[in-house]
Design a protein around this motif. Structure first.
Motif, PDB file in Angstrom:
ATOM      1  N   THR A  38       1.011  -1.368  -0.112  1.00  0.00           N
ATOM      2  CA  THR A  38       0.056   0.006   0.041  1.00  0.00           C
ATOM      3  C   THR A  38       0.987   1.303  -0.029  1.00  0.00           C
ATOM      4  O   THR A  38       1.835   1.227   0.523  1.00  0.00           O
ATOM      5  N   LEU A  39       0.495   2.214  -0.619  1.00  0.00           N
ATOM      6  CA  LEU A  39       1.143   3.399  -0.646  1.00  0.00           C
ATOM      7  C   LEU A  39       0.174   4.774  -0.456  1.00  0.00           C
ATOM      8  O   LEU A  39      -0.772   4.654  -1.225  1.00  0.00           O
ATOM      9  N   HIS A  40       0.350   5.529   0.305  1.00  0.00           N
ATOM     10  CA  HIS A  40      -0.504   6.650   0.379  1.00  0.00           C
ATOM     11  C   HIS A  40       0.281   7.922   0.839  1.00  0.00           C
ATOM     12  O   HIS A  40       1.269   7.823   1.313  1.00  0.00           O
ATOM     13  N   GLU A  41      -0.079   9.198   0.398  1.00  0.00           N
ATOM     14  CA  GLU A  41       0.442  10.396   0.551  1.00  0.00           C
ATOM     15  C   GLU A  41      -0.237  11.077   1.656  1.00  0.00           C
ATOM     16  O   GLU A  41      -1.207  11.017   1.689  1.00  0.00           O
ATOM     17  N   ALA A  42       0.493  11.568   2.677  1.00  0.00           N
ATOM     18  CA  ALA A  42      -0.017  12.058   3.821  1.00  0.00           C
ATOM     19  C   ALA A  42       0.483  13.618   3.812  1.00  0.00           C
ATOM     20  O   ALA A  42       1.674  13.823   3.625  1.00  0.00           O
ATOM     21  N   HIS A  43      -0.349  14.489   4.612  1.00  0.00           N
ATOM     22  CA  HIS A  43       0.065  15.776   4.616  1.00  0.00           C
ATOM     23  C   HIS A  43      -0.291  16.163   6.036  1.00  0.00           C
ATOM     24  O   HIS A  43      -1.481  16.159   6.281  1.00  0.00           O
ATOM     25  N   LEU A  44       0.658  16.254   6.919  1.00  0.00           N
ATOM     26  CA  LEU A  44       0.513  16.625   8.059  1.00  0.00           C
ATOM     27  C   LEU A  44       0.862  18.183   8.448  1.00  0.00           C
ATOM     28  O   LEU A  44       2.109  18.552   8.120  1.00  0.00           O
ATOM     29  N   GLU A  45       0.100  18.554   9.175  1.00  0.00           N
ATOM     30  CA  GLU A  45       0.208  20.148   9.670  1.00  0.00           C
ATOM     31  C   GLU A  45       0.126  20.260  11.207  1.00  0.00           C
ATOM     32  O   GLU A  45      -0.625  19.711  11.897  1.00  0.00           O
ATOM     33  N   GLU A  46       0.888  21.309  11.766  1.00  0.00           N
ATOM     34  CA  GLU A  46       0.730  21.804  13.217  1.00  0.00           C
ATOM     35  C   GLU A  46       0.388  23.193  12.942  1.00  0.00           C
ATOM     36  O   GLU A  46       0.832  23.976  12.383  1.00  0.00           O
ATOM     37  N   GLN A  47      -0.563  23.530  14.138  1.00  0.00           N
ATOM     38  CA  GLN A  47      -0.953  24.886  14.419  1.00  0.00           C
ATOM     39  C   GLN A  47      -0.004  25.582  15.230  1.00  0.00           C
ATOM     40  O   GLN A  47       0.551  24.944  16.235  1.00  0.00           O
ATOM     41  N   ARG A  48       0.603  26.722  14.786  1.00  0.00           N
ATOM     42  CA  ARG A  48       1.631  27.479  15.528  1.00  0.00           C
ATOM     43  C   ARG A  48       1.272  28.847  15.673  1.00  0.00           C
ATOM     44  O   ARG A  48       0.307  29.417  14.841  1.00  0.00           O
ATOM     45  N   GLY A  49       1.671  29.404  16.688  1.00  0.00           N
ATOM     46  CA  GLY A  49       1.400  30.945  16.968  1.00  0.00           C
ATOM     47  C   GLY A  49       0.074  31.204  17.920  1.00  0.00           C
ATOM     48  O   GLY A  49      -0.373  30.284  18.404  1.00  0.00           O
ATOM     49  N   LYS A  52      -4.127  36.413  16.320  1.00  0.00           N
ATOM     50  CA  LYS A  52      -4.159  36.457  14.787  1.00  0.00           C
ATOM     51  C   LYS A  52      -3.121  35.919  14.236  1.00  0.00           C
ATOM     52  O   LYS A  52      -2.789  35.958  13.042  1.00  0.00           O
ATOM     53  N   ASN A  53      -1.827  35.436  15.193  1.00  0.00           N
ATOM     54  CA  ASN A  53      -0.682  34.889  14.413  1.00  0.00           C
ATOM     55  C   ASN A  53      -0.954  33.309  14.117  1.00  0.00           C
ATOM     56  O   ASN A  53       0.187  32.777  13.821  1.00  0.00           O
ATOM     57  N   LYS A  54      -1.956  32.925  14.309  1.00  0.00           N
ATOM     58  CA  LYS A  54      -2.079  31.434  14.312  1.00  0.00           C
ATOM     59  C   LYS A  54      -1.927  31.035  12.891  1.00  0.00           C
ATOM     60  O   LYS A  54      -2.559  31.810  11.953  1.00  0.00           O
ATOM     61  N   ARG A  55      -1.131  29.890  12.617  1.00  0.00           N
ATOM     62  CA  ARG A  55      -1.084  29.480  11.228  1.00  0.00           C
ATOM     63  C   ARG A  55      -0.914  28.052  11.352  1.00  0.00           C
ATOM     64  O   ARG A  55      -0.487  27.588  12.203  1.00  0.00           O
ATOM     65  N   TRP A  56      -1.076  27.433  10.270  1.00  0.00           N
ATOM     66  CA  TRP A  56      -0.761  26.111   9.790  1.00  0.00           C
ATOM     67  C   TRP A  56       0.452  25.926   8.995  1.00  0.00           C
ATOM     68  O   TRP A  56       0.599  26.298   8.105  1.00  0.00           O
ATOM     69  N   VAL A  57       1.415  25.027   9.823  1.00  0.00           N
ATOM     70  CA  VAL A  57       2.704  24.883   8.996  1.00  0.00           C
ATOM     71  C   VAL A  57       2.837  23.165   8.505  1.00  0.00           C
ATOM     72  O   VAL A  57       2.421  22.402   9.490  1.00  0.00           O
ATOM     73  N   THR A  58       3.151  23.073   7.429  1.00  0.00           N
ATOM     74  CA  THR A  58       3.276  21.525   7.058  1.00  0.00           C
ATOM     75  C   THR A  58       4.651  21.190   7.843  1.00  0.00           C
ATOM     76  O   THR A  58       5.608  21.671   7.672  1.00  0.00           O
ATOM     77  N   VAL A  59       4.635  19.955   8.405  1.00  0.00           N
ATOM     78  CA  VAL A  59       5.682  19.411   9.103  1.00  0.00           C
ATOM     79  C   VAL A  59       5.926  18.002   8.491  1.00  0.00           C
ATOM     80  O   VAL A  59       7.100  17.536   8.521  1.00  0.00           O
ATOM     81  N   PHE A  60       5.014  17.497   7.567  1.00  0.00           N
ATOM     82  CA  PHE A  60       5.274  16.238   6.564  1.00  0.00           C
ATOM     83  C   PHE A  60       4.347  16.183   5.497  1.00  0.00           C
ATOM     84  O   PHE A  60       3.150  16.415   5.799  1.00  0.00           O
ATOM     85  N   GLN A  61       5.096  16.223   4.527  1.00  0.00           N
ATOM     86  CA  GLN A  61       4.307  15.940   3.099  1.00  0.00           C
ATOM     87  C   GLN A  61       5.069  15.068   2.431  1.00  0.00           C
ATOM     88  O   GLN A  61       6.041  15.236   1.938  1.00  0.00           O
TER      89      GLN A  61
END
Length: 208
Positions: A38-49, A52-61
């Motif tokens: 099996t092979l699948h692509e994952a996009h993992l994000e972490e919320q930082r800040g 108003k400075n909250k943002r989603w940052v990619t930690v793994f793709q």
């Protein structure tokens, strides 16, 4: 073969960074060169800040690959980039052992210059690990990283399976109505990892 369990094993054995949300973009499964995969692509994000400075940052793709074997491995062996598991919040060198959900893996002293500063190996079976994680296997891992322009490749030998994570971005987005290019890339990817799996299995058979 359930593709989600590859992701579950990757999480269980700390092969992926911490994240707050996950999405899965593409998935393939089948049998290639005698290996169920099996092979699948994952996009993992972490919320930082905050605020108003909250943002989603990619930690793994990248890709999570799970390849099955007819023969089970005797132990559980984890191969990760050197320094992934360090003492005291990153100070004091690498850990002597790591534990995941009650499973303790001890650091394997590979006693070979090719491993110094490149990969750390932890296992429940020191003898098998030294056969599986041969310098030729490491050479193949590094080559695969380069082929797919990835980084932080990590592999796990557990039960009758090999699980691999590779932070390499979105590998299978051809941008074409005809998805044949994606299928070609999948075939190339699985071929590379099946070769790696065959090598690992042949080395494992020498261990006993």
């Amino acid at each position: 073969m359930d593709g989600s369990s590859g992701f579950d094993l990757a999480k269980r054995f700390d092969m992926l960074p911490g994240y707050d949300r996950a999405s899965f973009e593409d998935s393939w499964s089948g049998n290639y060169s005698g290996h169920a995969f099996t092979l699948h692509e994952a996009h993992l994000e972490e919320q930082r800040g905050s605020g108003k400075n909250k943002r989603w940052v990619t930690v793994f793709q990248g890709s999570i690959i799970r390849i099955g074997f007819a023969r089970k491995f005797y132990g559980t062996t984890l191969v990760s980039r050197a320094g992934t598991h360090r003492k005291m919040l990153g100070f004091g060198g690498r850990k002597d052992h790591v534990s995941f959900d009650g499973t303790r893996l001890d650091l394997v002293d590979m006693v070979h210059p090719d491993f110094e500063g490149t990969f750390d190996v932890y296992s429940t079976d020191q003898v098998e690990a030294r056969y599986i994680v041969h310098p030729l296997y490491i050479e193949h891992l590094i080559a695969i990283e380069k082929i797919f322009s990835g980084e932080d490749i990590c592999s796990l030998f557990h039960g009758g399976e090999l699980v691999i994570t590779l932070n390499c971005g979105n590998m299978f987005e051809s941008g074409s109505i005809d998805a044949s290019d994606d299928h070609r890339k999948v075939a190339l990817t699985i071929d590379q990892f099946a070769r790696l799996a065959d090598l690992a299995q042949s080395l494992q058979q020498q261990a006993r």
